[in-house]
Design a protein around this motif. Structure first.
Motif, PDB file in Angstrom:
ATOM      1  N   LYS A 151       0.828  -1.209   0.000  1.00  0.00           N
ATOM      2  CA  LYS A 151       0.000   0.000   0.000  1.00  0.00           C
ATOM      3  C   LYS A 151       0.858   1.253   0.000  1.00  0.00           C
ATOM      4  N   ALA A 152       1.946   1.222   0.751  1.00  0.00           N
ATOM      5  CA  ALA A 152       2.859   2.366   0.764  1.00  0.00           C
ATOM      6  C   ALA A 152       3.527   2.542  -0.592  1.00  0.00           C
ATOM      7  N   ALA A 153       3.889   1.419  -1.227  1.00  0.00           N
ATOM      8  CA  ALA A 153       4.514   1.491  -2.552  1.00  0.00           C
ATOM      9  C   ALA A 153       3.560   2.103  -3.573  1.00  0.00           C
ATOM     10  N   VAL A 154       2.299   1.701  -3.533  1.00  0.00           N
ATOM     11  CA  VAL A 154       1.309   2.261  -4.454  1.00  0.00           C
ATOM     12  C   VAL A 154       1.113   3.751  -4.196  1.00  0.00           C
ATOM     13  N   LYS A 155       1.132   4.141  -2.944  1.00  0.00           N
ATOM     14  CA  LYS A 155       0.985   5.566  -2.612  1.00  0.00           C
ATOM     15  C   LYS A 155       2.120   6.377  -3.224  1.00  0.00           C
ATOM     16  N   VAL A 156       3.334   5.845  -3.160  1.00  0.00           N
ATOM     17  CA  VAL A 156       4.483   6.521  -3.773  1.00  0.00           C
ATOM     18  C   VAL A 156       4.303   6.597  -5.288  1.00  0.00           C
ATOM     19  N   LEU A 157       3.894   5.480  -5.898  1.00  0.00           N
ATOM     20  CA  LEU A 157       3.693   5.442  -7.354  1.00  0.00           C
ATOM     21  C   LEU A 157       2.661   6.466  -7.807  1.00  0.00           C
ATOM     22  N   SER A 158       1.548   6.540  -7.081  1.00  0.00           N
ATOM     23  CA  SER A 158       0.434   7.374  -7.513  1.00  0.00           C
ATOM     24  C   SER A 158       0.756   8.864  -7.473  1.00  0.00           C
ATOM     25  N   ARG A 159       1.840   9.245  -6.818  1.00  0.00           N
ATOM     26  CA  ARG A 159       2.268  10.647  -6.836  1.00  0.00           C
ATOM     27  C   ARG A 159       2.898  11.024  -8.172  1.00  0.00           C
ATOM     28  N   GLY A 160       3.132  10.000  -9.001  1.00  0.00           N
ATOM     29  CA  GLY A 160       3.697  10.256 -10.319  1.00  0.00           C
ATOM     30  C   GLY A 160       5.083   9.663 -10.463  1.00  0.00           C
ATOM     31  N   VAL A 161       5.428   9.297 -11.695  1.00  0.00           N
ATOM     32  CA  VAL A 161       6.733   8.712 -11.970  1.00  0.00           C
ATOM     33  C   VAL A 161       7.493   9.595 -12.961  1.00  0.00           C
ATOM     34  N   GLU A 162       8.803   9.490 -12.906  1.00  0.00           N
ATOM     35  CA  GLU A 162       9.674  10.138 -13.873  1.00  0.00           C
ATOM     36  C   GLU A 162      10.303   9.064 -14.747  1.00  0.00           C
ATOM     37  N   ALA A 163      10.504   9.370 -16.016  1.00  0.00           N
ATOM     38  CA  ALA A 163      11.080   8.401 -16.942  1.00  0.00           C
ATOM     39  C   ALA A 163      12.389   8.929 -17.503  1.00  0.00           C
ATOM     40  N   ALA A 164      13.376   8.044 -17.573  1.00  0.00           N
ATOM     41  CA  ALA A 164      14.682   8.407 -18.107  1.00  0.00           C
ATOM     42  C   ALA A 164      15.158   7.311 -19.047  1.00  0.00           C
ATOM     43  N   SER A 165      16.058   7.637 -19.938  1.00  0.00           N
ATOM     44  CA  SER A 165      16.599   6.660 -20.883  1.00  0.00           C
ATOM     45  C   SER A 165      17.327   5.552 -20.125  1.00  0.00           C
ATOM     46  N   LEU A 166      17.175   4.337 -20.600  1.00  0.00           N
ATOM     47  CA  LEU A 166      17.842   3.185 -19.984  1.00  0.00           C
ATOM     48  C   LEU A 166      18.518   2.306 -21.033  1.00  0.00           C
ATOM     49  N   LEU A 167      17.731   1.831 -22.017  1.00  0.00           N
ATOM     50  CA  LEU A 167      18.279   0.923 -23.027  1.00  0.00           C
ATOM     51  C   LEU A 167      18.785   1.689 -24.239  1.00  0.00           C
ATOM     52  N   GLU A 168      19.751   1.084 -24.918  1.00  0.00           N
ATOM     53  CA  GLU A 168      20.272   1.637 -26.164  1.00  0.00           C
ATOM     54  C   GLU A 168      19.276   1.353 -27.294  1.00  0.00           C
ATOM     55  N   PRO A 169      19.327   2.126 -28.394  1.00  0.00           N
ATOM     56  CA  PRO A 169      18.358   1.931 -29.484  1.00  0.00           C
ATOM     57  C   PRO A 169      18.324   0.504 -30.022  1.00  0.00           C
ATOM     58  N   GLU A 170      19.468  -0.181 -30.022  1.00  0.00           N
ATOM     59  CA  GLU A 170      19.503  -1.534 -30.574  1.00  0.00           C
ATOM     60  C   GLU A 170      19.079  -2.592 -29.565  1.00  0.00           C
ATOM     61  N   GLU A 171      18.798  -2.206 -28.322  1.00  0.00           N
ATOM     62  CA  GLU A 171      18.409  -3.157 -27.295  1.00  0.00           C
ATOM     63  C   GLU A 171      16.892  -3.259 -27.205  1.00  0.00           C
ATOM     64  N   SER A 172      16.409  -4.466 -26.918  1.00  0.00           N
ATOM     65  CA  SER A 172      14.971  -4.742 -26.898  1.00  0.00           C
ATOM     66  C   SER A 172      14.450  -4.822 -25.472  1.00  0.00           C
ATOM     67  N   ALA A 173      13.473  -3.972 -25.158  1.00  0.00           N
ATOM     68  CA  ALA A 173      12.838  -4.048 -23.844  1.00  0.00           C
ATOM     69  C   ALA A 173      12.109  -5.374 -23.676  1.00  0.00           C
ATOM     70  N   ALA A 174      11.519  -5.891 -24.759  1.00  0.00           N
ATOM     71  CA  ALA A 174      10.815  -7.176 -24.678  1.00  0.00           C
ATOM     72  C   ALA A 174      11.780  -8.294 -24.294  1.00  0.00           C
ATOM     73  N   ASP A 175      12.985  -8.285 -24.873  1.00  0.00           N
ATOM     74  CA  ASP A 175      13.985  -9.296 -24.519  1.00  0.00           C
ATOM     75  C   ASP A 175      14.408  -9.157 -23.062  1.00  0.00           C
ATOM     76  N   LEU A 176      14.590  -7.929 -22.606  1.00  0.00           N
ATOM     77  CA  LEU A 176      14.955  -7.717 -21.204  1.00  0.00           C
ATOM     78  C   LEU A 176      13.852  -8.210 -20.278  1.00  0.00           C
ATOM     79  N   HIS A 177      12.600  -7.909 -20.600  1.00  0.00           N
ATOM     80  CA  HIS A 177      11.489  -8.379 -19.772  1.00  0.00           C
ATOM     81  C   HIS A 177      11.498  -9.905 -19.674  1.00  0.00           C
ATOM     82  N   LEU A 178      11.678 -10.574 -20.807  1.00  0.00           N
ATOM     83  CA  LEU A 178      11.694 -12.037 -20.796  1.00  0.00           C
ATOM     84  C   LEU A 178      12.839 -12.563 -19.945  1.00  0.00           C
ATOM     85  N   TYR A 179      13.980 -11.916 -20.037  1.00  0.00           N
ATOM     86  CA  TYR A 179      15.127 -12.328 -19.222  1.00  0.00           C
ATOM     87  C   TYR A 179      14.815 -12.184 -17.733  1.00  0.00           C
TER      88      TYR A 179
END
Length: 244
Positions: free
Chosen positions: A127-155
């Motif tokens: 419940k505390a984690a959801v409260k933190v999430l609901s205040r909003g998230v920030e997004a920043a670059s992580l993967l390189e253009p040639e890297e697949s988020a789908a592959d990372l998720h599966l891993y």
């Protein structure tokens, strides 16, 4: 709403009359009217086009637009105009796609009608984690253009990553990540790192990304299905059979 990545070879040309999707792999054109083009921009942008703003502009309800966006997503996935995903199999009849029908530890809805939730959080205060999430998230670059988020998720799934949970990120959809009572982080479908609160979960995810890279960035073609017997029957899981 989930951020979806166009399939390889799909390009977009848009103007005030709508948009055209050019599929160079299968040599096809797919036309979108102005409404569908706006929903396409919303889906590909990971929720950067706020549905509530579109609803006001068009004089309709946000929930109706969410349903239309999900229908468009299913149609275009069937046409293979973007990479596919998955959905958990279960006996319940789904009336919405924004929150899993089971396994959610805690959830809340913000003033805009966006749902934030945590699933499979092992220990800690969901419940505390959801409260933190609901205040909003920030997004920043992580993967390189040639890297697949789908592959990372599966891993992350196949490696049975310690502490991995699923996070509902409002209009950004949902993604695997880590959460504590004071912070959360997830890798979204467009390969970005969404964070809220304490940075420790983000550091943990970056560590897992480094492990994935060191293993050769394995994806679906490096996995094999494995049957696992449980007290109630059998589960199908995936295991990494070789490095990338």
């Amino acid at each position: 709403m989930t951020c979806l990545r166009p399939a390889p070879g799909v390009h977009t040309a848009a103007d005030r009359d709508g948009a055209v999707l050019l599929d160079t792999v299968n040599d096809r054109l797919y036309g979108l009217n102005p409404t569908a083009a706006a929903l396409w921009a919303h889906l590909v942008g990971g929720g950067n086009t706020v549905l509530e703003d579109l609803a006001i502009r068009w004089g309709t309800e946000p929930e109706r637009l969410r349903a239309d966006a999900l229908a468009l997503a299913g149609t275009l996935e069937a046409e293979r105009l973007w990479t596919g995903g998955y959905v958990e199999m279960h006996p319940e009849e789904l009336t919405q796609w924004l929150v899993p029908p089971r396994g959610v530890d805690a959830a809340t809805v913000d003033a805009r009608g966006n749902t934030w939730w945590v699933s499979s959080m092992r220990g800690g205060d969901a419940k505390a984690a959801v409260k933190v999430l609901s205040r909003g998230v920030e997004a920043a670059s992580l993967l390189e253009p040639e890297e697949s988020a789908a592959d990372l998720h599966l891993y992350l799934y196949a490696a049975d990553t310690d502490g991995l949970c699923m996070l509902g990120l409002g209009d950004r959809g949902w993604a695997p990540g880590h959460a504590t009572a004071s912070g959360a982080a997830a890798v979204t479908g467009d390969g970005r790192l969404a964070t809220a609160g304490d940075p420790a979960p983000a550091r943990t995810l970056r560590h897992h990304v480094d492990r994935w890279r060191a293993a050769g960035r394995p994806g679906a073609d490096h996995l094999t299905p494995v049957l696992e017997e449980t007290r109630d029957g059998w589960l199908v899981r995936t295991r990494i059979t070789r490095e990338g």
